[in-house]
Motif scaffolding. Structure first.
Motif, PDB file in Angstrom:
ATOM      1  N   LEU A 124       0.800  -1.249   0.032  1.00 23.23           N
ATOM      2  CA  LEU A 124      -0.092  -0.006   0.030  1.00 23.23           C
ATOM      3  C   LEU A 124       0.700   1.230   0.143  1.00 23.23           C
ATOM      4  O   LEU A 124       1.713   1.417   0.811  1.00 23.23           O
ATOM      5  CB  LEU A 124      -1.066   0.088   0.956  1.00 23.23           C
ATOM      6  CG  LEU A 124      -1.885  -1.271   1.295  1.00 23.23           C
ATOM      7  CD1 LEU A 124      -2.722  -1.218   2.577  1.00 23.23           C
ATOM      8  CD2 LEU A 124      -2.984  -1.213  -0.024  1.00 23.23           C
ATOM      9  N   HIS A 160      -6.016   5.227   3.656  1.00 20.60           N
ATOM     10  CA  HIS A 160      -5.741   3.753   4.375  1.00 20.60           C
ATOM     11  C   HIS A 160      -5.317   4.293   6.029  1.00 20.60           C
ATOM     12  O   HIS A 160      -4.917   5.457   6.348  1.00 20.60           O
ATOM     13  CB  HIS A 160      -4.397   3.173   4.072  1.00 20.60           C
ATOM     14  CG  HIS A 160      -4.634   2.747   2.509  1.00 20.60           C
ATOM     15  ND1 HIS A 160      -5.627   2.345   1.865  1.00 20.60           N
ATOM     16  CD2 HIS A 160      -3.416   2.615   1.530  1.00 20.60           C
ATOM     17  CE1 HIS A 160      -5.421   1.971   0.558  1.00 20.60           C
ATOM     18  NE2 HIS A 160      -3.988   2.520   0.372  1.00 20.60           N
ATOM     19  N   CYS A 217      -8.503  -5.429   4.897  1.00 19.05           N
ATOM     20  CA  CYS A 217      -7.456  -5.054   5.620  1.00 19.05           C
ATOM     21  C   CYS A 217      -6.294  -5.782   5.235  1.00 19.05           C
ATOM     22  O   CYS A 217      -6.308  -6.923   4.747  1.00 19.05           O
ATOM     23  CB  CYS A 217      -7.624  -5.095   7.188  1.00 19.05           C
ATOM     24  SG  CYS A 217      -9.120  -4.179   7.806  1.00 19.05           S
ATOM     25  N   SER A 232      -3.741 -10.665   3.802  1.00 25.38           N
ATOM     26  CA  SER A 232      -4.921  -9.663   3.560  1.00 25.38           C
ATOM     27  C   SER A 232      -6.188 -10.463   3.759  1.00 25.38           C
ATOM     28  O   SER A 232      -6.258 -11.657   3.344  1.00 25.38           O
ATOM     29  CB  SER A 232      -4.842  -9.088   2.105  1.00 25.38           C
ATOM     30  OG  SER A 232      -4.565  -9.998   1.295  1.00 25.38           O
ATOM     31  N   LEU A 253      -8.142  -0.793   4.764  1.00 31.17           N
ATOM     32  CA  LEU A 253      -7.981  -0.182   3.494  1.00 31.17           C
ATOM     33  C   LEU A 253      -8.695   1.133   3.403  1.00 31.17           C
ATOM     34  O   LEU A 253      -9.936   1.190   3.943  1.00 31.17           O
ATOM     35  CB  LEU A 253      -8.299  -1.028   2.219  1.00 31.17           C
ATOM     36  CG  LEU A 253      -6.882  -1.723   1.782  1.00 31.17           C
ATOM     37  CD1 LEU A 253      -6.246  -2.503   2.799  1.00 31.17           C
ATOM     38  CD2 LEU A 253      -7.271  -2.542   0.573  1.00 31.17           C
ATOM     39  N   THR A 257      -8.424   2.923  -3.682  1.00 31.81           N
ATOM     40  CA  THR A 257      -7.182   1.967  -3.696  1.00 31.81           C
ATOM     41  C   THR A 257      -6.682   1.699  -5.147  1.00 31.81           C
ATOM     42  O   THR A 257      -7.408   1.525  -5.926  1.00 31.81           O
ATOM     43  CB  THR A 257      -7.416   0.608  -3.163  1.00 31.81           C
ATOM     44  OG1 THR A 257      -8.168   0.837  -1.919  1.00 31.81           O
ATOM     45  CG2 THR A 257      -6.390  -0.101  -2.855  1.00 31.81           C
ATOM     46  N   GLU A 261      -2.030  -1.376  -5.882  1.00 33.11           N
ATOM     47  CA  GLU A 261      -1.955  -1.616  -4.610  1.00 33.11           C
ATOM     48  C   GLU A 261      -2.797  -3.163  -4.485  1.00 33.11           C
ATOM     49  O   GLU A 261      -2.854  -4.069  -3.809  1.00 33.11           O
ATOM     50  CB  GLU A 261      -2.787  -0.553  -3.828  1.00 33.11           C
ATOM     51  CG  GLU A 261      -1.739   0.647  -3.760  1.00 33.11           C
ATOM     52  CD  GLU A 261      -2.595   1.686  -2.718  1.00 33.11           C
ATOM     53  OE1 GLU A 261      -2.139   2.214  -1.742  1.00 33.11           O
ATOM     54  OE2 GLU A 261      -3.697   2.179  -3.107  1.00 33.11           O
ATOM     55  N   LEU A 279     -13.176  -6.094  -2.084  1.00 35.19           N
ATOM     56  CA  LEU A 279     -12.672  -4.973  -2.395  1.00 35.19           C
ATOM     57  C   LEU A 279     -13.651  -4.144  -3.449  1.00 35.19           C
ATOM     58  O   LEU A 279     -13.703  -2.912  -3.064  1.00 35.19           O
ATOM     59  CB  LEU A 279     -11.211  -5.138  -2.960  1.00 35.19           C
ATOM     60  CG  LEU A 279     -10.255  -5.411  -2.083  1.00 35.19           C
ATOM     61  CD1 LEU A 279      -9.054  -6.211  -3.059  1.00 35.19           C
ATOM     62  CD2 LEU A 279      -9.667  -4.505  -1.312  1.00 35.19           C
TER      63      LEU A 279
END
Length: 301
Positions: A124, A160, A217, A232, A253, A257, A261, A279
């Motif tokens: 990240l 983040h 996360c 993750s 997160l 994003t 990443e 996500l």
């Protein structure tokens, strides 16, 4: 002169060359021993590496309330104060520098890597991080949640959140403190599992949806060591993750994003398809509402 020296993250040799030179020329050497630990080094190994007969452990009580001896000595001789990570990783050390200025004690800061910049190893990008928070151990009667609003602020603008996990070194129980007994509890280091459980507990209490159980996360374990590991998943998934030996850090997160990443953190997922779907949903979570032009009545007002 008082030298405040960052040690880096894990090994005795992580200290910079300049930092090592200052340690070796110092008459006294103190090691701050409550905000973090050097994972791959014992006190004896540090003494051997530095070529010193003694490195004095400085606990919270000594640094925050009883550091006058160290400051006084710095007026007439070289003294080193060692900090795991970087010197300014804790506000306590800023206070120590202010005390030096008030006493006209000369000082020098020698920086090093810390979790605040090395966290980028999880993939990240550091400039996409917002406010950092600390997660402390909850008790039956004490469950602070001031950090919740900072997560909400970060998430609303797509950033983040770095979550620093609590450690307890040389801590007394309430009973022993009340009885005046200098008996200390065994060291404790918060795990990823416990951190995520506490996140879910406070979200259940607050209910403001700064995050959900499905918020993605990245768990970071033993950063900078030969046992460094990343995982993750969602907060709920990581609440059952065995993160192993300390130290640990968590990143929640943000919604904006970058594709690079996402590609990187998917490498650490057990179920890539599931995390990809989480996500995708999370990217829409704080999506701004579309702009609607004002009506004629609103314009006239």
């Amino acid at each position: 002169m008082l030298y405040l020296i960052g040690l880096g993250l894990a090994y005795p040799s992580d200290i910079t060359v300049r930092g090592l030179q200052k340690v070796q020329q110092s008459k006294k050497v103190y090691l701050e021993h409550y905000t973090s630990i050097l994972m791959n080094a014992s006190l004896e190994e540090l003494c051997e590496f530095y070529g010193k007969e003694e490195v004095i452990l400085a606990d919270r009580e000594m640094v925050e309330g009883g550091c006058e001896e160290m400051i006084e000595a710095s007026l007439t001789e070289d003294v080193s104060f060692l900090v795991v990570g970087d010197v300014f990783g804790a506000t306590t050390h800023t206070d120590l520098i202010l005390r030096c200025k008030q006493r006209n004690v000369p000082f020098e800061v020698i920086h090093n890597a810390s979790v605040m910049n090395a966290a980028g190893a999880c993939g990240l990008q550091l400039y996409n991080f917002g406010q950092t928070i600390s997660m402390v151990f909850f008790t039956d009667s004490w469950k602070p949640d001031s950090w919740y609003d900072k997560i909400m602020e970060n998430r609303k603008i797509g950033l983040h959140t770095l979550v620093l996990l609590d450690i307890k070194v040389k801590e007394q129980s309430i009973e022993n403190m009340a009885r005046g007994r200098l008996i200390y509890e065994p060291p404790r280091y918060m795990s990823i599992q416990q951190c995520c459980e506490q996140l879910l507990e406070i979200e259940d209490i607050r209910g403001e949806k700064a995050y959900t159980k499905d918020t993605p996360c990245v768990a970071i374990s033993r950063l900078g060591s030969d046992k460094q590991a990343f995982k993750s998943g969602t907060i709920e998934q990581l609440a059952s993750y065995d993160s192993g030996e300390p130290l640990h850090t968590l990143v929640i997160l943000g919604r904006q994003t970058h594709d690079l990443e996402l590609d990187y953190i998917l490498e650490f997922a057990d179920d890539r398809e599931n995390l990809t779907e989480m996500l995708r949903k999370d990217q829409e979570y704080f999506k701004p509402l579309p702009w609607v032009p004002p009506t004629d009545d609103e314009m006239s007002d």
